[in-house]
Motif scaffolding. Structure first.
Motif, PDB file in Angstrom:
ATOM      1  N   ALA A   4       0.811  -1.206   0.000  1.00  0.00           N
ATOM      2  CA  ALA A   4       0.000   0.000   0.000  1.00  0.00           C
ATOM      3  C   ALA A   4       0.842   1.253   0.000  1.00  0.00           C
ATOM      4  O   ALA A   4       0.607   2.191  -0.733  1.00  0.00           O
ATOM      5  CB  ALA A   4      -0.943   0.001   1.213  1.00  0.00           C
ATOM      6  N   GLY A   5       1.850   1.320   0.872  1.00  0.00           N
ATOM      7  CA  GLY A   5       2.659   2.511   0.995  1.00  0.00           C
ATOM      8  C   GLY A   5       4.002   2.327   0.354  1.00  0.00           C
ATOM      9  O   GLY A   5       4.387   1.252  -0.073  1.00  0.00           O
ATOM     10  N   SER A   6       4.784   3.381   0.272  1.00  0.00           N
ATOM     11  CA  SER A   6       6.115   3.302  -0.279  1.00  0.00           C
ATOM     12  C   SER A   6       6.974   4.314   0.435  1.00  0.00           C
ATOM     13  O   SER A   6       6.492   5.160   1.180  1.00  0.00           O
ATOM     14  CB  SER A   6       6.096   3.587  -1.788  1.00  0.00           C
ATOM     15  N   ALA A   7       8.303   4.222   0.212  1.00  0.00           N
ATOM     16  CA  ALA A   7       9.214   5.142   0.878  1.00  0.00           C
ATOM     17  C   ALA A   7       8.946   6.576   0.469  1.00  0.00           C
ATOM     18  O   ALA A   7       9.292   7.497   1.187  1.00  0.00           O
ATOM     19  CB  ALA A   7      10.650   4.738   0.546  1.00  0.00           C
ATOM     20  N   GLN A   8       8.347   6.779  -0.692  1.00  0.00           N
ATOM     21  CA  GLN A   8       8.065   8.131  -1.166  1.00  0.00           C
ATOM     22  C   GLN A   8       6.792   8.708  -0.555  1.00  0.00           C
ATOM     23  O   GLN A   8       6.526   9.891  -0.696  1.00  0.00           O
ATOM     24  CB  GLN A   8       7.949   8.158  -2.692  1.00  0.00           C
ATOM     25  N   GLU A   9       5.996   7.893   0.090  1.00  0.00           N
ATOM     26  CA  GLU A   9       4.725   8.362   0.618  1.00  0.00           C
ATOM     27  C   GLU A   9       4.873   8.669   2.099  1.00  0.00           C
ATOM     28  O   GLU A   9       4.850   7.788   2.945  1.00  0.00           O
ATOM     29  CB  GLU A   9       3.625   7.332   0.351  1.00  0.00           C
ATOM     30  N   ARG A  10       5.048   9.953   2.394  1.00  0.00           N
ATOM     31  CA  ARG A  10       5.247  10.410   3.766  1.00  0.00           C
ATOM     32  C   ARG A  10       4.026  11.221   4.189  1.00  0.00           C
ATOM     33  O   ARG A  10       3.582  12.103   3.468  1.00  0.00           O
ATOM     34  CB  ARG A  10       6.521  11.256   3.859  1.00  0.00           C
ATOM     35  N   LEU A  11       3.506  10.927   5.370  1.00  0.00           N
ATOM     36  CA  LEU A  11       2.314  11.582   5.880  1.00  0.00           C
ATOM     37  C   LEU A  11       2.673  12.504   7.039  1.00  0.00           C
ATOM     38  O   LEU A  11       3.535  12.177   7.858  1.00  0.00           O
ATOM     39  CB  LEU A  11       1.301  10.540   6.359  1.00  0.00           C
ATOM     40  N   LEU A  12       1.978  13.637   7.109  1.00  0.00           N
ATOM     41  CA  LEU A  12       2.123  14.562   8.231  1.00  0.00           C
ATOM     42  C   LEU A  12       0.809  14.608   8.990  1.00  0.00           C
ATOM     43  O   LEU A  12      -0.239  14.931   8.421  1.00  0.00           O
ATOM     44  CB  LEU A  12       2.501  15.953   7.736  1.00  0.00           C
ATOM     45  N   VAL A  13       0.849  14.276  10.267  1.00  0.00           N
ATOM     46  CA  VAL A  13      -0.323  14.292  11.139  1.00  0.00           C
ATOM     47  C   VAL A  13      -0.215  15.483  12.079  1.00  0.00           C
ATOM     48  O   VAL A  13       0.800  15.639  12.775  1.00  0.00           O
ATOM     49  CB  VAL A  13      -0.432  12.983  11.955  1.00  0.00           C
ATOM     50  N   VAL A  14      -1.249  16.321  12.109  1.00  0.00           N
ATOM     51  CA  VAL A  14      -1.269  17.488  12.998  1.00  0.00           C
ATOM     52  C   VAL A  14      -2.488  17.360  13.907  1.00  0.00           C
ATOM     53  O   VAL A  14      -3.626  17.543  13.469  1.00  0.00           O
ATOM     54  CB  VAL A  14      -1.334  18.807  12.196  1.00  0.00           C
ATOM     55  N   ASP A  15      -2.245  17.028  15.185  1.00  0.00           N
ATOM     56  CA  ASP A  15      -3.334  16.830  16.138  1.00  0.00           C
ATOM     57  C   ASP A  15      -2.781  17.058  17.537  1.00  0.00           C
ATOM     58  O   ASP A  15      -1.697  16.574  17.863  1.00  0.00           O
ATOM     59  CB  ASP A  15      -3.910  15.416  16.013  1.00  0.00           C
ATOM     60  N   ASP A  16      -3.520  17.795  18.365  1.00  0.00           N
ATOM     61  CA  ASP A  16      -3.024  18.095  19.707  1.00  0.00           C
ATOM     62  C   ASP A  16      -3.234  16.951  20.690  1.00  0.00           C
ATOM     63  O   ASP A  16      -2.722  17.001  21.809  1.00  0.00           O
ATOM     64  CB  ASP A  16      -3.669  19.369  20.246  1.00  0.00           C
ATOM     65  N   ASP A  17      -3.944  15.918  20.280  1.00  0.00           N
ATOM     66  CA  ASP A  17      -4.176  14.758  21.143  1.00  0.00           C
ATOM     67  C   ASP A  17      -3.065  13.734  20.916  1.00  0.00           C
ATOM     68  O   ASP A  17      -2.977  13.153  19.821  1.00  0.00           O
ATOM     69  CB  ASP A  17      -5.536  14.138  20.822  1.00  0.00           C
ATOM     70  N   PRO A  18      -2.205  13.497  21.899  1.00  0.00           N
ATOM     71  CA  PRO A  18      -1.093  12.554  21.704  1.00  0.00           C
ATOM     72  C   PRO A  18      -1.565  11.141  21.397  1.00  0.00           C
ATOM     73  O   PRO A  18      -0.868  10.385  20.709  1.00  0.00           O
ATOM     74  CB  PRO A  18      -0.332  12.617  23.038  1.00  0.00           C
ATOM     75  N   ARG A  19      -2.745  10.769  21.871  1.00  0.00           N
ATOM     76  CA  ARG A  19      -3.263   9.426  21.582  1.00  0.00           C
ATOM     77  C   ARG A  19      -3.596   9.277  20.104  1.00  0.00           C
ATOM     78  O   ARG A  19      -3.333   8.227  19.506  1.00  0.00           O
ATOM     79  CB  ARG A  19      -4.490   9.136  22.440  1.00  0.00           C
ATOM     80  N   ILE A  20      -4.185  10.321  19.527  1.00  0.00           N
ATOM     81  CA  ILE A  20      -4.505  10.280  18.100  1.00  0.00           C
ATOM     82  C   ILE A  20      -3.213  10.228  17.282  1.00  0.00           C
ATOM     83  O   ILE A  20      -3.099   9.454  16.320  1.00  0.00           O
ATOM     84  CB  ILE A  20      -5.341  11.502  17.693  1.00  0.00           C
ATOM     85  N   ARG A  21      -2.236  11.048  17.659  1.00  0.00           N
ATOM     86  CA  ARG A  21      -0.966  11.052  16.927  1.00  0.00           C
ATOM     87  C   ARG A  21      -0.305   9.682  16.982  1.00  0.00           C
ATOM     88  O   ARG A  21       0.170   9.170  15.965  1.00  0.00           O
ATOM     89  CB  ARG A  21      -0.018  12.112  17.509  1.00  0.00           C
ATOM     90  N   GLN A  22      -0.293   9.095  18.156  1.00  0.00           N
ATOM     91  CA  GLN A  22       0.343   7.784  18.309  1.00  0.00           C
ATOM     92  C   GLN A  22      -0.410   6.709  17.531  1.00  0.00           C
ATOM     93  O   GLN A  22       0.198   5.857  16.865  1.00  0.00           O
ATOM     94  CB  GLN A  22       0.419   7.414  19.787  1.00  0.00           C
ATOM     95  N   MET A  23      -1.741   6.751  17.610  1.00  0.00           N
ATOM     96  CA  MET A  23      -2.548   5.741  16.916  1.00  0.00           C
ATOM     97  C   MET A  23      -2.346   5.808  15.410  1.00  0.00           C
ATOM     98  O   MET A  23      -2.122   4.781  14.747  1.00  0.00           O
ATOM     99  CB  MET A  23      -4.023   5.947  17.257  1.00  0.00           C
ATOM    100  N   LEU A  24      -2.419   7.023  14.837  1.00  0.00           N
ATOM    101  CA  LEU A  24      -2.255   7.156  13.395  1.00  0.00           C
ATOM    102  C   LEU A  24      -0.828   6.814  12.970  1.00  0.00           C
ATOM    103  O   LEU A  24      -0.611   6.193  11.917  1.00  0.00           O
ATOM    104  CB  LEU A  24      -2.608   8.576  12.960  1.00  0.00           C
ATOM    105  N   THR A  25       0.146   7.205  13.770  1.00  0.00           N
ATOM    106  CA  THR A  25       1.536   6.905  13.431  1.00  0.00           C
ATOM    107  C   THR A  25       1.766   5.403  13.381  1.00  0.00           C
ATOM    108  O   THR A  25       2.326   4.878  12.414  1.00  0.00           O
ATOM    109  CB  THR A  25       2.489   7.546  14.456  1.00  0.00           C
TER     110      THR A  25
END
Length: 247
Positions: A4-25
């Motif tokens: 599904a993903g590749s080394a070229q596909e980098r995502l940026l997550v911006v959320d003040d909830d550390p749980r959401i950041r950790q879960m999505l990461t």
């Protein structure tokens, strides 16, 4: 790494909830994407200036006086990176405003991670140029000739729009898909429901103002006067019609 993903596909997550950041990461790294997660707009700007990203997940409510909508507006004025808004408020007005400022999708919390992945994949897939098979396909100019109208060139295979002056006009994924549908159906009245059916590959409700927001943004980019459009005209009570001369 998955397919599904590749080394070229980098995502940026911006959320003040550390749980959401950790879960999505954790989830998206497990799917093969490289993920950077930050808590506010200041850190977001630093990351966008430092490296390129394939997509941006942006929380609607953020600390520091800047909300997700204002940040999305700033990002969209500088880049066509796909923006997926995250919010705990499932409100129609918020969705419309998000789309009006240039967001590509709107995801209400709590969300299912597999659904978020499906929406991301859909947006990234639609941004990729269409490639024909190497051996059997005829030249691209014969297979998918660009659509031309009144000096404009809409290259569907390369997903590019060039104005009569020769300058490329940057469109979001949703704007490009909307324009392709309208141009391909030039002279035909298209209802809002039909436009949504032909352009969406995502689970957004087909309410009228979603389409209106996309059309309004398109008009600002291709019309000499968006208040008096010559290409995309409204048909009262029905939808829209593209009136340019298409070849």
């Amino acid at each position: 790494m998955t397919a599904a993903g590749s080394a070229q596909e980098r995502l940026l997550v911006v959320d003040d909830d550390p749980r959401i950041r950790q879960m999505l990461t954790r989830y998206f790294e497990g799917e093969g994407y490289a993920v950077t997660a930050v808590a506010d707009g200041v850190a977001m700007r630093d990351e966008l200036a430092r490296q390129d990203f394939s997509a941006l997940f942006l929380d609607l409510v953020l600390p520091g006086g800047e909300d997700g909508l204002s940040l999305a507006r700033t990002v969209r004025s500088q880049s066509d990176i796909p923006i997926l808004m995250l919010t705990g408020r499932d409100d129609v007005v918020d969705k419309v405003v998000g789309l009006e400022v240039g967001a590509d999708d709107y995801i209400a919390k709590p969300f299912h991670l597999r659904e978020v992945l499906a929406r991301l994949r859909s947006i990234l897939r639609r941004r990729q140029p269409q490639q024909a098979p190497v051996v059997e396909a005829p030249p691209a100019s014969e297979a998918h000739p660009p659509l031309r109208f009144d000096g404009w060139v809409l290259d569907v295979d390369r997903r590019k729009l060039v104005c009569p002056k020769g300058e490329e006009i940057i469109l979001t994924t949703g704007e490009f898909d909307m324009l392709v549908v309208l141009v391909r159906n030039a002279g035909r009245v298209m209802s809002r429901e039909r436009l949504m059916d032909l352009t969406r590959n995502r689970n957004l409700e087909a309410f009228d103002r979603t389409i209106d927001a996309q059309v309004a943004r398109l008009r600002r980019k291709i019309e000499a006067d968006s208040a008096d459009p010559q290409f995309i005209k409204s048909v009262r009570g029905v939808g829209y019609i593209f009136t340019g001369r298409v070849t």
